[in-house]
Motif scaffolding. Structure first.
Motif, short mmCIF file in Angstrom:
data_model
loop_
_atom_site.label_atom_id
_atom_site.label_comp_id
_atom_site.label_asym_id
_atom_site.label_seq_id
_atom_site.Cartn_x
_atom_site.Cartn_y
_atom_site.Cartn_z
N ALA A 129 13.34 -21.18 14.45
CA ALA A 129 12.31 -21.09 15.41
C ALA A 129 12.07 -20.03 16.52
CB ALA A 129 11.63 -22.50 15.49
N ARG A 130 13.22 -21.04 17.27
CA ARG A 130 13.90 -20.42 18.59
C ARG A 130 14.69 -18.90 18.27
NH1 ARG A 130 16.93 -25.31 18.87
NH2 ARG A 130 18.78 -24.29 18.14
N SER A 131 15.46 -18.63 17.00
CA SER A 131 15.48 -17.14 16.58
C SER A 131 14.25 -16.09 16.80
CB SER A 131 16.91 -16.46 15.82
OG SER A 131 16.78 -15.76 15.51
N ARG A 177 8.25 -15.46 28.78
CA ARG A 177 8.70 -17.15 29.28
C ARG A 177 7.95 -17.80 30.06
NH1 ARG A 177 14.79 -17.81 28.36
NH2 ARG A 177 14.33 -20.31 28.10
N THR A 178 7.43 -18.57 30.17
CA THR A 178 6.61 -19.33 31.22
C THR A 178 7.33 -19.35 32.26
OG1 THR A 178 6.69 -21.25 29.87
CG2 THR A 178 4.12 -20.04 29.01
N GLU A 179 8.67 -20.09 31.95
CA GLU A 179 9.26 -20.35 33.27
C GLU A 179 10.57 -19.77 32.37
OE1 GLU A 179 8.95 -24.50 34.52
OE2 GLU A 179 6.68 -24.38 34.36
N TRP A 180 11.37 -19.47 33.49
CA TRP A 180 12.77 -18.89 33.26
C TRP A 180 14.03 -20.15 32.68
CZ3 TRP A 180 16.78 -20.68 35.26
CH2 TRP A 180 17.44 -21.68 36.31
N ASP A 181 13.71 -21.20 32.74
CA ASP A 181 14.18 -22.49 32.81
C ASP A 181 13.95 -23.05 31.76
OD1 ASP A 181 12.55 -23.71 34.28
OD2 ASP A 181 14.22 -25.52 35.08
N SER A 182 13.10 -22.60 30.96
CA SER A 182 12.90 -23.53 29.26
C SER A 182 11.84 -22.64 28.51
CB SER A 182 10.56 -23.81 30.31
OG SER A 182 10.17 -24.28 29.40
N ALA A 183 11.95 -22.64 26.85
CA ALA A 183 11.76 -22.14 26.00
C ALA A 183 9.95 -22.31 25.60
CB ALA A 183 12.86 -22.59 24.54
N LEU A 214 -4.10 -17.74 17.34
CA LEU A 214 -3.84 -19.06 18.21
C LEU A 214 -3.40 -19.47 19.52
CD1 LEU A 214 -1.94 -21.25 15.47
CD2 LEU A 214 -4.58 -20.86 15.95
N GLY A 215 -3.11 -18.12 19.94
CA GLY A 215 -2.62 -17.94 21.55
C GLY A 215 -2.19 -19.17 21.78
N GLY A 216 -2.42 -19.82 23.58
CA GLY A 216 -1.88 -21.25 23.79
C GLY A 216 -0.03 -21.17 24.35
N THR A 217 0.56 -21.73 24.52
CA THR A 217 1.76 -21.92 24.84
C THR A 217 2.60 -22.19 23.39
OG1 THR A 217 1.87 -24.40 24.86
CG2 THR A 217 1.72 -22.30 27.43
N TRP A 218 3.60 -21.35 23.10
CA TRP A 218 4.49 -21.79 21.83
C TRP A 218 5.47 -22.63 22.07
CZ3 TRP A 218 2.88 -20.98 16.96
CH2 TRP A 218 1.73 -20.98 16.89
N ASP A 219 6.44 -23.67 21.47
CA ASP A 219 7.79 -24.24 21.59
C ASP A 219 8.30 -24.39 20.74
OD1 ASP A 219 6.38 -26.24 21.31
OD2 ASP A 219 6.23 -28.05 22.51
N THR A 220 9.38 -24.38 20.73
CA THR A 220 10.59 -24.95 19.30
C THR A 220 9.83 -25.71 18.41
OG1 THR A 220 12.42 -24.58 20.66
CG2 THR A 220 12.07 -25.35 18.33
N GLN A 221 9.00 -26.54 19.02
CA GLN A 221 8.05 -27.54 18.10
C GLN A 221 7.19 -26.96 17.04
OE1 GLN A 221 10.18 -30.17 16.35
NE2 GLN A 221 11.58 -29.53 18.12
N ARG A 222 6.53 -26.44 17.89
CA ARG A 222 5.20 -25.88 17.47
C ARG A 222 5.68 -23.78 16.36
NH1 ARG A 222 0.48 -22.79 20.16
NH2 ARG A 222 -1.50 -23.11 19.11
N ALA A 223 6.54 -23.91 16.81
CA ALA A 223 6.99 -22.72 15.80
C ALA A 223 7.63 -22.99 14.25
CB ALA A 223 8.16 -22.16 16.60
N VAL A 224 7.85 -24.33 14.82
CA VAL A 224 9.22 -25.23 13.65
C VAL A 224 7.42 -25.64 13.20
CG1 VAL A 224 9.64 -26.92 12.78
CG2 VAL A 224 11.11 -25.66 14.21
N THR A 225 7.12 -25.64 13.13
CA THR A 225 5.36 -26.69 12.56
C THR A 225 5.12 -25.36 11.40
OG1 THR A 225 5.34 -28.15 13.90
CG2 THR A 225 3.63 -27.70 12.49
N VAL A 226 4.76 -24.61 12.52
CA VAL A 226 3.86 -22.77 12.00
C VAL A 226 5.00 -22.04 10.55
CG1 VAL A 226 3.00 -20.59 12.43
CG2 VAL A 226 3.22 -22.45 13.93
N LEU A 227 5.93 -22.19 10.72
CA LEU A 227 7.29 -21.85 10.27
C LEU A 227 7.72 -22.87 9.00
CD1 LEU A 227 9.32 -20.04 13.02
CD2 LEU A 227 8.29 -18.83 11.06
#
Length: 74
Positions: free
Chosen positions: A44-46, A59-65, A14-27
């Motif tokens: 998901a974060r792990s 990571r897209t930014e150092w201060d963002s997951a 799927l590509g794109g950006t991935w955050d915790t919520q998107r990962a939770v949904t897929v998992l």
């Protein structure tokens, strides 16, 4: 199959950006949605950190997951 492996295939597809919520949904859709919301987010974060350590995502930014497919991948 590890949780990170279950997440890697959709990230590559799927590509794109991935955050915790998107990962939770897929998992959750892949059958790894047991536990409460906090447990699902922790899992998901792990998995995202594991994939980043393996060089699959970055990571897209150092201060963002928030992550994206690593350069040269896909």
């Amino acid at each position: 199959m590890t949780i990170a492996q279950a997440l890697e295939k959709p990230i590559r597809a799927l590509g794109g950006t991935w955050d915790t919520q998107r990962a939770v949904t897929v998992l959750r859709d892949a059958g790894h949605g047991h536990g409460d919301r906090r447990q699902q987010e922790k899992r998901a974060r792990s998995a995202l950190r594991d994939l980043a350590a393996a060089g699959v995502i970055t990571r897209t930014e150092w201060d963002s997951a928030t992550y994206r497919l690593a350069t040269g991948e896909r």
